[in-house]
Design a protein around this motif. Structure first.
Motif, PDB file in Angstrom:
ATOM      1  N   TRP A   1       2.574   1.658  -3.440  1.00 32.22           N
ATOM      2  CA  TRP A   1       1.602   1.977  -4.487  1.00 32.22           C
ATOM      3  C   TRP A   1       1.155   3.431  -4.406  1.00 32.22           C
ATOM      4  O   TRP A   1       0.980   4.096  -5.421  1.00 32.22           O
ATOM      5  CB  TRP A   1       0.397   1.037  -4.390  1.00 32.22           C
ATOM      6  CG  TRP A   1      -0.586   1.278  -5.487  1.00 32.22           C
ATOM      7  CD1 TRP A   1      -1.831   1.834  -5.365  1.00 32.22           C
ATOM      8  CD2 TRP A   1      -0.405   1.017  -6.877  1.00 32.22           C
ATOM      9  NE1 TRP A   1      -2.437   1.916  -6.594  1.00 32.22           N
ATOM     10  CE2 TRP A   1      -1.573   1.421  -7.546  1.00 32.22           C
ATOM     11  CE3 TRP A   1       0.631   0.475  -7.627  1.00 32.22           C
ATOM     12  CZ2 TRP A   1      -1.744   1.307  -8.923  1.00 32.22           C
ATOM     13  CZ3 TRP A   1       0.468   0.354  -8.995  1.00 32.22           C
ATOM     14  CH2 TRP A   1      -0.698   0.767  -9.626  1.00 32.22           C
TER      15      TRP A   1
ATOM     16  N   GLU B   1      -0.706  -7.121  -5.878  1.00 31.87           N
ATOM     17  CA  GLU B   1      -1.184  -7.317  -4.519  1.00 31.87           C
ATOM     18  C   GLU B   1      -1.579  -8.789  -4.369  1.00 31.87           C
ATOM     19  O   GLU B   1      -2.145  -9.388  -5.289  1.00 31.87           O
ATOM     20  CB  GLU B   1      -2.384  -6.410  -4.271  1.00 31.87           C
ATOM     21  CG  GLU B   1      -2.822  -6.322  -2.847  1.00 31.87           C
ATOM     22  CD  GLU B   1      -3.836  -5.214  -2.625  1.00 31.87           C
ATOM     23  OE1 GLU B   1      -4.130  -4.947  -1.448  1.00 31.87           O
ATOM     24  OE2 GLU B   1      -4.328  -4.618  -3.600  1.00 31.87           O
TER      25      GLU B   1
ATOM     26  N   ASN C   1       0.833  -1.213   0.000  1.00 32.94           N
ATOM     27  CA  ASN C   1       0.000   0.000   0.000  1.00 32.94           C
ATOM     28  C   ASN C   1       0.865   1.260   0.000  1.00 32.94           C
ATOM     29  O   ASN C   1       0.581   2.215  -0.719  1.00 32.94           O
ATOM     30  CB  ASN C   1      -0.953   0.008   1.192  1.00 32.94           C
ATOM     31  CG  ASN C   1      -2.018  -1.059   1.084  1.00 32.94           C
ATOM     32  OD1 ASN C   1      -2.318  -1.567   0.007  1.00 32.94           O
ATOM     33  ND2 ASN C   1      -2.586  -1.431   2.221  1.00 32.94           N
TER      34      ASN C   1
ATOM     35  N   TRP D   1       8.738   3.127  -6.032  1.00 32.03           N
ATOM     36  CA  TRP D   1       8.228   1.817  -6.439  1.00 32.03           C
ATOM     37  C   TRP D   1       9.290   0.711  -6.429  1.00 32.03           C
ATOM     38  O   TRP D   1       8.995  -0.433  -6.114  1.00 32.03           O
ATOM     39  CB  TRP D   1       7.563   1.915  -7.813  1.00 32.03           C
ATOM     40  CG  TRP D   1       6.865   0.656  -8.240  1.00 32.03           C
ATOM     41  CD1 TRP D   1       7.174  -0.120  -9.322  1.00 32.03           C
ATOM     42  CD2 TRP D   1       5.743   0.018  -7.617  1.00 32.03           C
ATOM     43  NE1 TRP D   1       6.320  -1.202  -9.402  1.00 32.03           N
ATOM     44  CE2 TRP D   1       5.428  -1.135  -8.364  1.00 32.03           C
ATOM     45  CE3 TRP D   1       4.983   0.295  -6.479  1.00 32.03           C
ATOM     46  CZ2 TRP D   1       4.385  -2.002  -8.021  1.00 32.03           C
ATOM     47  CZ3 TRP D   1       3.949  -0.568  -6.145  1.00 32.03           C
ATOM     48  CH2 TRP D   1       3.658  -1.687  -6.916  1.00 32.03           C
TER      49      TRP D   1
END
Length: 146
Positions: free
Chosen positions: A87, A120, A84, A94
């Protein structure tokens, strides 16, 4: 007399970290398994019409680490939070995940850097608790045999 060797996952230590989010030490708790996989083929053969073979030696240390964690574990919660964070953060964050996996009794260490999540993890909901699979791609995995 036969040679005897032993292995225990409890002898394996791993640390996954990301600047700005933190780190997590993995020492067996909540982990079903970890798998380090290199991606790049190191050699390719090109065969000419006359049968002569040109062999290419290919550089590349990219690969992935797959971690299967119990769905109620602190490790799964950390990886969900890390996903999370990465992202929602700036794109420059990243690929800032790194991981070190040490198996001192086998004399091996993997240094992984430039990591980013494939996706995910799927979240199972069943009558019995399950394992959740997280896959992280790494731009560089250096495997050191001590």
């Amino acid at each position: 007399m036969p040679t005897v060797s032993t292995y225990s996952f409890t002898d394996v230590n791993a640390t996954i970290s990301c600047p700005g989010y933190g780190s997590f030490s993995i020492q067996g708790e909540g982990v079903g398994e970890m798998n380090v996989s290199k991606t790049t083929d190191r050699s390719v053969h090109d065969v000419a019409a006359d049968g002569s073979v040109m062999v290419s030696k290919i550089a590349g240390n990219n690969g992935s680490v797959t971690i299967n964690a119990q769905q109620t574990s602190a490790l799964h919660a950390f990886l969900q939070g890390l996903f999370n964070y990465c992202w929602q953060a700036d794109t420059s964050v990243w690929t800032t995940i790194s991981m070190t996996i040490e198996a001192p009794k086998m004399g091996k260490t993997d240094y992984c850097s430039g990591g980013s999540f494939v996706k995910e993890a799927d979240e199972p909901f069943q009558s019995q608790g399950q394992r959740v699979s997280w896959q992280i791609l790494f731009a560089d995995i250096q495997r050191i045999q001590l």
